[in-house]
Design an enzyme around this catalytic site. Structure first.
Site, short mmCIF file in Angstrom:
data_model
loop_
_atom_site.label_atom_id
_atom_site.label_comp_id
_atom_site.label_asym_id
_atom_site.label_seq_id
_atom_site.Cartn_x
_atom_site.Cartn_y
_atom_site.Cartn_z
N SER A 119 0.92 -1.13 0.03
CA SER A 119 -0.04 0.02 -0.01
C SER A 119 0.90 1.26 0.11
CB SER A 119 -0.80 0.23 1.19
OG SER A 119 -1.46 1.30 1.51
N TYR B 112 -1.97 -0.21 10.73
CA TYR B 112 -1.97 -0.42 9.20
C TYR B 112 -0.74 -0.32 8.41
CZ TYR B 112 -3.75 -0.79 4.66
OH TYR B 112 -4.04 -1.34 3.20
P1 NDP Z 1 -11.63 -5.76 0.12
O1 NDP Z 1 -12.11 -5.66 1.55
O2 NDP Z 1 -12.43 -5.68 -1.02
O3 NDP Z 1 -10.81 -7.27 -0.09
C1 NDP Z 1 -9.95 -7.75 0.92
C2 NDP Z 1 -9.79 -9.38 0.48
O4 NDP Z 1 -9.20 -9.92 1.76
C3 NDP Z 1 -11.30 -9.91 0.68
O5 NDP Z 1 -11.25 -10.99 -0.08
C4 NDP Z 1 -11.26 -10.57 2.17
O6 NDP Z 1 -12.07 -11.95 2.00
C5 NDP Z 1 -9.81 -10.93 2.16
N1 NDP Z 1 -9.38 -11.17 3.78
C6 NDP Z 1 -9.47 -10.25 4.83
N2 NDP Z 1 -9.10 -10.74 5.94
C7 NDP Z 1 -8.85 -12.08 5.51
C8 NDP Z 1 -8.21 -13.07 6.29
N3 NDP Z 1 -8.02 -13.06 7.67
N4 NDP Z 1 -8.15 -14.52 5.61
C9 NDP Z 1 -8.44 -14.57 4.21
N5 NDP Z 1 -8.99 -13.33 3.77
C10 NDP Z 1 -9.22 -12.22 4.30
O7 NDP Z 1 -10.18 -4.82 -0.10
P2 NDP Z 1 -9.07 -4.71 -1.34
O8 NDP Z 1 -9.41 -5.43 -2.36
O9 NDP Z 1 -8.96 -3.07 -1.31
O10 NDP Z 1 -7.96 -5.19 -0.42
C11 NDP Z 1 -6.95 -6.10 -1.09
C12 NDP Z 1 -5.52 -5.64 -0.46
O11 NDP Z 1 -5.22 -4.43 -0.97
C13 NDP Z 1 -5.50 -5.38 0.99
O12 NDP Z 1 -4.21 -5.93 1.38
C14 NDP Z 1 -5.39 -4.01 1.28
O13 NDP Z 1 -4.68 -3.75 2.55
C15 NDP Z 1 -4.69 -3.69 0.17
N6 NDP Z 1 -4.93 -2.22 -0.42
C16 NDP Z 1 -6.18 -1.69 -0.47
C17 NDP Z 1 -6.11 -0.31 -0.89
C18 NDP Z 1 -7.43 0.47 -1.32
O14 NDP Z 1 -7.73 1.45 -1.20
N7 NDP Z 1 -8.96 -0.54 -1.49
C19 NDP Z 1 -4.97 0.59 -1.19
C20 NDP Z 1 -3.89 -0.27 -0.79
C21 NDP Z 1 -3.80 -1.57 -0.62
P3 NDP Z 1 -12.93 -12.30 3.29
O15 NDP Z 1 -13.49 -11.16 4.07
O16 NDP Z 1 -13.99 -13.10 2.59
O17 NDP Z 1 -12.07 -13.26 4.16
C1 8X3 Z 2 -4.93 1.82 1.52
C2 8X3 Z 2 -4.74 3.04 0.94
O1 8X3 Z 2 -4.28 5.44 1.93
O2 8X3 Z 2 -6.14 4.22 2.98
O3 8X3 Z 2 -3.87 0.84 1.88
O4 8X3 Z 2 -3.98 3.28 3.59
S1 8X3 Z 2 -4.80 3.91 2.61
#
Ligand code: NDP
Ligand code: 8X3
Length: 254
Positions: A139, A152
Site C-alpha cells: 500500500s 495499518y
Molecule cells: P476488500 O475488502 O475488497 O478485499 C479484501 C480481501 O481480503 C477480501 O477478499 C477478504 O475476504 C480478504 N481477507 C481479509 N481478511 C482475511 C483473512 N483473515 N483471511 C483470508 N482473507 C482475508 O479490499 P481490497 O481489495 O481493497 O484489499 C485487498 C488488499 O489491498 C488488502 O491487502 C489491502 O490492504 C490492500 N490495499 C487496498 C487499498 C484500497 O484503497 N482499497 C489500497 C492499498 C492497498 P474475506 O473477508 O472473505 O475473508
Molecule cells: C489503503 C490505502 O491510503 O487508505 O492501503 O492506507 S490508504
C-alpha cells in the site's frame, strides 16, 4: 496450463485479479473466509472462461487452517506459477493513543503473519521447480505514514520489507518477488475499515476518481506476463488526483 493462488479473492482486488487471470487461461486456487463469495466467483469464472478453479474458505491468520488448505491441494495442482498475497485489511483510523488493540492484532495478523503463513507453504513447491512469481499487495501506507495509519501502516511497511527480504531469500531459486502498492481504491476496503459504515466509506472517495479493482488486476497481470528474465520489483499506483498518502486534489462541487 499455468496455475495461480490468490488470497483475498472474495472481493476487491483479489476478485478482479482472479477474473483477469482466468480469462488469460490460468487455473486458479482462491482463498478467503467468505465461501459463498468464492462460490459465486467460481460460477462467474466457469461461465466466462474455460479454466478450472479450486476454492478454499480459510482465515489466513490461522496457521493451522492455512496448513490444512495446503495439505488438501491435489498434487497435480502443486506447480504454482504465481502467488498473489492480497488478503488484507485496515480496521479503524485511530491515533496511537486511541488505538484499539483488537484492530491492531487483526491487521498485523492478517497483513503480515497471514502473508508469511501462505508464502512459506507455496515456496516449498516453487523452490524445486526453480521458478515462480510472488506478488505482494502492499500500500501507499507502506511507503508513507499518515494520521491514524499507525498499525495499518506498520503492517504494510512490513509487507514492503517482506517483499524485499523474500526477493533476497528466493534469489538463488529463480523465484521472482514483487509488490503492488496502491493508493486510494474504491473496493470494500473502507467499508471494512469503518466497521460497515457505508456513508463514511463513500466519503473517502468523494470528489475524485479513485482507482478501481480492475486497475490493480491489470498491474498484476502486467507483472505476471513479463518474460522469465524480468522481475517487476515494485509498482506504486495512485489515482491521478492523489499525489501521495495524504495529498488529494478533490472537486469541491462533486
Ligand atoms: P476488500 O475488502 O475488497 O478485499 C479484501 C480481501 O481480503 C477480501 O477478499 C477478504 O475476504 C480478504 N481477507 C481479509 N481478511 C482475511 C483473512 N483473515 N483471511 C483470508 N482473507 C482475508 O479490499 P481490497 O481489495 O481493497 O484489499 C485487498 C488488499 O489491498 C488488502 O491487502 C489491502 O490492504 C490492500 N490495499 C487496498 C487499498 C484500497 O484503497 N482499497 C489500497 C492499498 C492497498 P474475506 O473477508 O472473505 O475473508
Ligand atoms: C489503503 C490505502 O491510503 O487508505 O492501503 O492506507 S490508504
Amino acid at each position: 496450463m499455468k496455475t495461480a493462488i490468490i488470497t483475498g479473492a472474495s472481493s476487491g482486488f483479489g476478485e478482479a485479479i482472479a477474473k483477469l487471470f482466468a480469462q488469460q487461461g490460468f487455473r486458479l486456487i482462491l482463498i478467503a473466509r467468505r465461501l459463498e463469495r468464492l462460490q459465486q466467483l467460481q460460477q462467474w469464472i466457469a461461465a466466462n472462461s474455460a479454466t478450472e478453479v479450486l476454492i478454499y474458505a480459510c482465515d489466513v491468520r490461522d496457521q493451522a487452517a492455512v496448513d490444512q488448505v495446503f495439505d488438501q491441494i491435489p498434487s497435480s495442482w502443486q506447480c504454482i506459477d504465481v502467488l498473489v498475497n492480497n488478503a488484507g485489511l485496515a480496521r479503524g483510523k485511530a491515533t496511537i493513543q486511541e488505538l484499539n488493540f483488537e484492530h491492531m492484532h487483526e491487521m498485523i495478523d492478517t497483513n503480515v503473519k497471514g502473508l508469511i503463513f501462505v508464502t512459506k507453504r507455496v515456496v516449498q513447491w516453487m523452490i524445486p521447480q526453480r521458478s515462480g512469481m510472488i506478488i505482494n499487495v502492499g500500500s501507499i501506507a507502506g511507503k508513507e505514514p499518515y494520521l491514524g495509519g499507525n498499525a495499518y501502516s506498520a503492517s504494510k511497511f512490513g509487507v514492503d520489507a517482506l517483499t524485499k527480504s523474500m526477493r533476497i531469500d528466493l534469489l538463488p531459486h529463480g523465484i521472482r518477488v514483487g509488490q503492488i502498492a496502491p493508493g486510494a481504491a474504491n473496493t470494500e476496503f473502507s467499508k471494512v475499515r469503518f466497521s460497515g459504515d457505508q456513508a463514511v466509506a463513500d466519503a473517502v472517495y468523494k470528489g475524485f476518481d479513485p482507482l478501481v479493482a480492475e486497475d490493480i488486476a491489470e498491474a498484476a497481470w502486467f507483472m505476471a506476463s513479463r518474460p522469465a528474465h524480468v522481475c517487476i520489483n515494485d509498482l506504486v499506483i495512485m489515482p491521478t488526483a492523489q499525489a501521495n498518502a495524504t495529498t488529494f486534489h478533490k472537486n469541491s462541487n462533486p
